[in-house]
Design an enzyme around this catalytic site. Structure first.
Site, PDB file in Angstrom:
ATOM      1  CG  ASP A 124      -0.322  -0.443   2.505  1.00  0.00           C
ATOM      2  OD1 ASP A 124       0.916  -0.368   2.604  1.00  0.00           O
ATOM      3  OD2 ASP A 124      -1.050  -0.866   3.420  1.00  0.00           O
TER       4      ASP A 124
ATOM      5  CG  ASN B 213      -9.072  -1.109  11.691  1.00  0.00           C
ATOM      6  OD1 ASN B 213      -8.177  -1.840  11.278  1.00  0.00           O
ATOM      7  ND2 ASN B 213      -9.399   0.015  11.087  1.00  0.00           N
TER       8      ASN B 213
ATOM      9  CG  HIS C  73      -6.050  -2.023   8.620  1.00  0.00           C
ATOM     10  ND1 HIS C  73      -5.968  -0.655   8.769  1.00  0.00           N
ATOM     11  CD2 HIS C  73      -4.820  -2.480   8.974  1.00  0.00           C
ATOM     12  CE1 HIS C  73      -4.755  -0.321   9.169  1.00  0.00           C
ATOM     13  NE2 HIS C  73      -4.045  -1.403   9.305  1.00  0.00           N
TER      14      HIS C  73
ATOM     15  CD  GLU D 249      -8.454   1.394   7.515  1.00  0.00           C
ATOM     16  OE1 GLU D 249      -8.485   0.439   8.324  1.00  0.00           O
ATOM     17  OE2 GLU D 249      -7.687   2.361   7.657  1.00  0.00           O
TER      18      GLU D 249
END
Ligand code: PGA
Length: 265
Positions: free
Chosen positions: A67, A136, A138, A143
């Protein structure tokens, strides 16, 4: 999924490097998918040491970054391209033409993402994708609520991700809100996936990913559907797993299974 619980951060890095090294011995032109963040630093450090001892050679290896922040140039100190160069690439003999990064400022974003996907396909796909995990759940910057079949594209960063990553930026206003990330579908096409997690702050995401349902609300839970996924975590990250003893039992007995299978050949 193979769940490997190790004592601490050092041991999870050692285990990951062992797997990467083994994969490279089988296929010198290994195609690696690589993450940034705090977690993989120990892996890169150990791979550099292996290279310095001439136990690994990266001259035929191909890498793809997972990313990148949108809006940051390659030489921005917080860009992932810069991170990869500083922490890994500049210390090894990877060829410039074999390094593929998502750009933070592409002219045509959709075309850039499409070409990234095509490039991955053209080298035969990713052999080994290394992943971290967000608090979270991800993976990459996919996400919660990301489509489980998504491809490389723009994503909006979750508020908690911006908060966690803000420690790296002097000025909070400078933190990018958007990013490019390989999609979950892209990641899932990798032949093997290793997810690394260390520390108590990852324990909830790890528990949900391994023992919860497969859901877009916890993107890493998709790894339950991958036949070659290894989750390598330390004791703190494993602290909320309800079947910890079982995973340890399976891992301990794996050698015996392998010996048994060898004998049968
Ligand atoms: P970390 O990031 O390794 O810095 O914890 C992991 C991630 O957000 O994917």
């Amino acid at each position: 999924m193979e769940i490997i619980i190790k004592e601490d951060y050092d041991q999870i890095c050692e285990e990951a490097v062992k797997i990467i090294h083994r994969a490279w011995k089988k296929k010198n032109d290994l195609v690696l998918g690589l993450p940034t963040g705090r977690t993989p630093l120990g892996v890169y450090k150990r791979l550099i040491q292996l290279y310095q001892k001439e136990e690994i050679d990266f001259s035929s290896v191909v890498t793809f970054s997972l990313d990148e922040y949108l809006g940051l140039k390659e030489n921005h100190p917080q860009s992932f391209a810069y991170y990869m160069k500083k922490n890994f690439y500049q210390h090894i003999n990877l060829k410039r033409e074999n390094i593929f990064c998502l750009k933070g400022n592409p002219e045509d974003i959709d075309r850039h993402c499409q070409e990234y996907e095509e490039k991955i396909k053209s080298v035969g796909g990713i052999d080994l994708q290394i992943l971290g995990i967000g608090r979270n759940g991800h993976i990459g910057f996919n996400e919660p609520s990301s489509s489980l079949s998504s491809r490389t594209r723009v994503k909006t960063l979750a508020e908690e991700t911006i908060e966690v990553n803000s420690r790296f930026f002097k000025d909070k206003n400078e933190i990018p809100r958007f990013c490019l990330t390989m999609g979950i579908g892209t990641i899932m096409e990798s032949k093997m996936i290793i997810l690394l997690a260390s520390g108590e702050d990852k324990s909830k995401a790890i528990q949900k990913s391994i023992e919860g349902p497969v859901t877009a609300s916890v993107p890493a839970s998709i790894l339950q559907l991958h036949s070659q996924a290894k989750i390598i975590i330390d004791k703190k990250a494993a602290s909320r797993l309800t079947r910890k003893k079982y995973y340890q039992w399976v891992y301990k007995n794996k050698e015996k299974v392998n010996e048994f299978l060898e004998k049968k050949k």
